[in-house]
Motif scaffolding. Structure first.
Motif, PDB file in Angstrom:
ATOM      1  N   LEU A  46      15.672  21.727  30.149  1.00  0.00           N
ATOM      2  CA  LEU A  46      16.003  23.379  29.604  1.00  0.00           C
ATOM      3  C   LEU A  46      16.357  24.226  30.617  1.00  0.00           C
ATOM      4  O   LEU A  46      15.637  25.060  31.098  1.00  0.00           O
ATOM      5  CB  LEU A  46      14.851  23.977  28.566  1.00  0.00           C
ATOM      6  N   PRO A  58      20.684  28.043  23.772  1.00  0.00           N
ATOM      7  CA  PRO A  58      19.904  27.276  24.911  1.00  0.00           C
ATOM      8  C   PRO A  58      20.841  26.206  25.298  1.00  0.00           C
ATOM      9  O   PRO A  58      21.627  25.366  24.719  1.00  0.00           O
ATOM     10  CB  PRO A  58      18.611  26.510  23.765  1.00  0.00           C
ATOM     11  N   ILE A  60      21.240  22.952  27.945  1.00  0.00           N
ATOM     12  CA  ILE A  60      20.213  21.829  28.640  1.00  0.00           C
ATOM     13  C   ILE A  60      20.864  21.126  29.483  1.00  0.00           C
ATOM     14  O   ILE A  60      22.256  20.989  29.663  1.00  0.00           O
ATOM     15  CB  ILE A  60      19.642  20.647  27.445  1.00  0.00           C
ATOM     16  N   LEU A  93      23.753  24.382  20.607  1.00  0.00           N
ATOM     17  CA  LEU A  93      23.027  23.953  21.989  1.00  0.00           C
ATOM     18  C   LEU A  93      24.141  23.799  22.927  1.00  0.00           C
ATOM     19  O   LEU A  93      25.240  23.173  22.785  1.00  0.00           O
ATOM     20  CB  LEU A  93      22.350  22.530  21.803  1.00  0.00           C
ATOM     21  N   ASP A 150      11.715  18.787  20.522  1.00  0.00           N
ATOM     22  CA  ASP A 150      12.851  19.343  21.236  1.00  0.00           C
ATOM     23  C   ASP A 150      13.350  20.284  20.435  1.00  0.00           C
ATOM     24  O   ASP A 150      13.677  21.574  20.665  1.00  0.00           O
ATOM     25  CB  ASP A 150      13.775  18.254  21.779  1.00  0.00           C
ATOM     26  N   THR A 151      13.680  20.011  19.313  1.00  0.00           N
ATOM     27  CA  THR A 151      14.487  20.847  18.233  1.00  0.00           C
ATOM     28  C   THR A 151      13.669  22.030  18.007  1.00  0.00           C
ATOM     29  O   THR A 151      14.316  23.114  17.710  1.00  0.00           O
ATOM     30  CB  THR A 151      14.911  20.047  17.045  1.00  0.00           C
ATOM     31  N   LEU A 154      14.040  24.172  20.796  1.00  0.00           N
ATOM     32  CA  LEU A 154      15.313  24.914  21.462  1.00  0.00           C
ATOM     33  C   LEU A 154      15.482  25.956  20.211  1.00  0.00           C
ATOM     34  O   LEU A 154      16.237  26.696  20.428  1.00  0.00           O
ATOM     35  CB  LEU A 154      16.373  23.792  21.465  1.00  0.00           C
ATOM     36  N   ARG A 157      13.722  29.149  20.923  1.00  0.00           N
ATOM     37  CA  ARG A 157      14.362  29.775  22.297  1.00  0.00           C
ATOM     38  C   ARG A 157      15.505  30.479  21.767  1.00  0.00           C
ATOM     39  O   ARG A 157      15.823  31.665  22.396  1.00  0.00           O
ATOM     40  CB  ARG A 157      14.778  28.681  23.192  1.00  0.00           C
ATOM     41  N   ARG A 158      16.305  29.905  20.876  1.00  0.00           N
ATOM     42  CA  ARG A 158      17.380  30.589  20.355  1.00  0.00           C
ATOM     43  C   ARG A 158      17.359  31.780  19.663  1.00  0.00           C
ATOM     44  O   ARG A 158      17.708  32.919  19.483  1.00  0.00           O
ATOM     45  CB  ARG A 158      18.126  29.551  19.308  1.00  0.00           C
TER      46      ARG A 158
END
Length: 160
Positions: A46, A58, A60, A93, A150-151, A154, A157-158
């Motif tokens: 990330l 986010p 990556i 993403l 992961d999802t 992320l 974070r969004r």
């Protein structure tokens, strides 16, 4: 001539000398590379958040996610902004690629399964492999590439 149902469009891109592809319908846009807002305590892949038309996205480093060396930005480095469908939602993403080539069609009969090598290896992110005159193209299954952990990370974070 192939029918529309027997082929799909893909965006091809490179990580080093290897060529990968994702379905064109998940690619919202392709941007030049720029520094991101770093987020502490995230996983190594990330990179941080990038402003994309007023939305914190986010971003990556796909190289790190695939176990390759970290991206070293060059003038050819691009960010693919993706809208990846997950169950009943969509995850936006940014994914860094060394360079982006083209949108190209692959016929269904061109796409082979991931190769078996006789031992267990993490190949579930490979949706298929296409053989071309200049080498192979690996089609990435984005929903398999990103685990549920992961999802969740992320998405949070969004929302931050």
């Amino acid at each position: 001539m192939a029918s529309i149902q027997s082929e799909s469009q893909f965006v091809t891109f490179a990580l080093g000398e290897e060529i990968f592809a994702v379905p064109v319908e998940v690619v919202r846009e392709i941007l030049d590379h720029e520094e991101v807002f770093k987020i502490p305590n995230g996983p190594d892949y990330l990179m941080g958040l990038r402003d994309v038309r007023g939305q914190g996205v986010p971003t990556i480093d796909l190289r790190l996610k695939l176990g390759l060396p970290k991206t070293v930005p060059t003038p050819n480095t691009r960010v693919l902004v993706l809208d990846i469908p997950f169950e009943e939602r969509s995850l936006t993403l940014g994914m860094v690629a060394d360079r982006v080539f083209e949108v190209t069609p692959f016929r269904r009969d061109q796409i082979e399964n991931a190769p078996e090598i006789g031992v267990a290896w993490k190949s579930d992110y490979i949706a298929g492999v296409v053989r071309r005159a200049e080498g192979f193209v690996v089609i990435i299954d984005l929903t398999r590439l990103l685990s549920s952990n992961d999802t969740a990370l992320l998405s949070s974070r969004r929302a931050a």
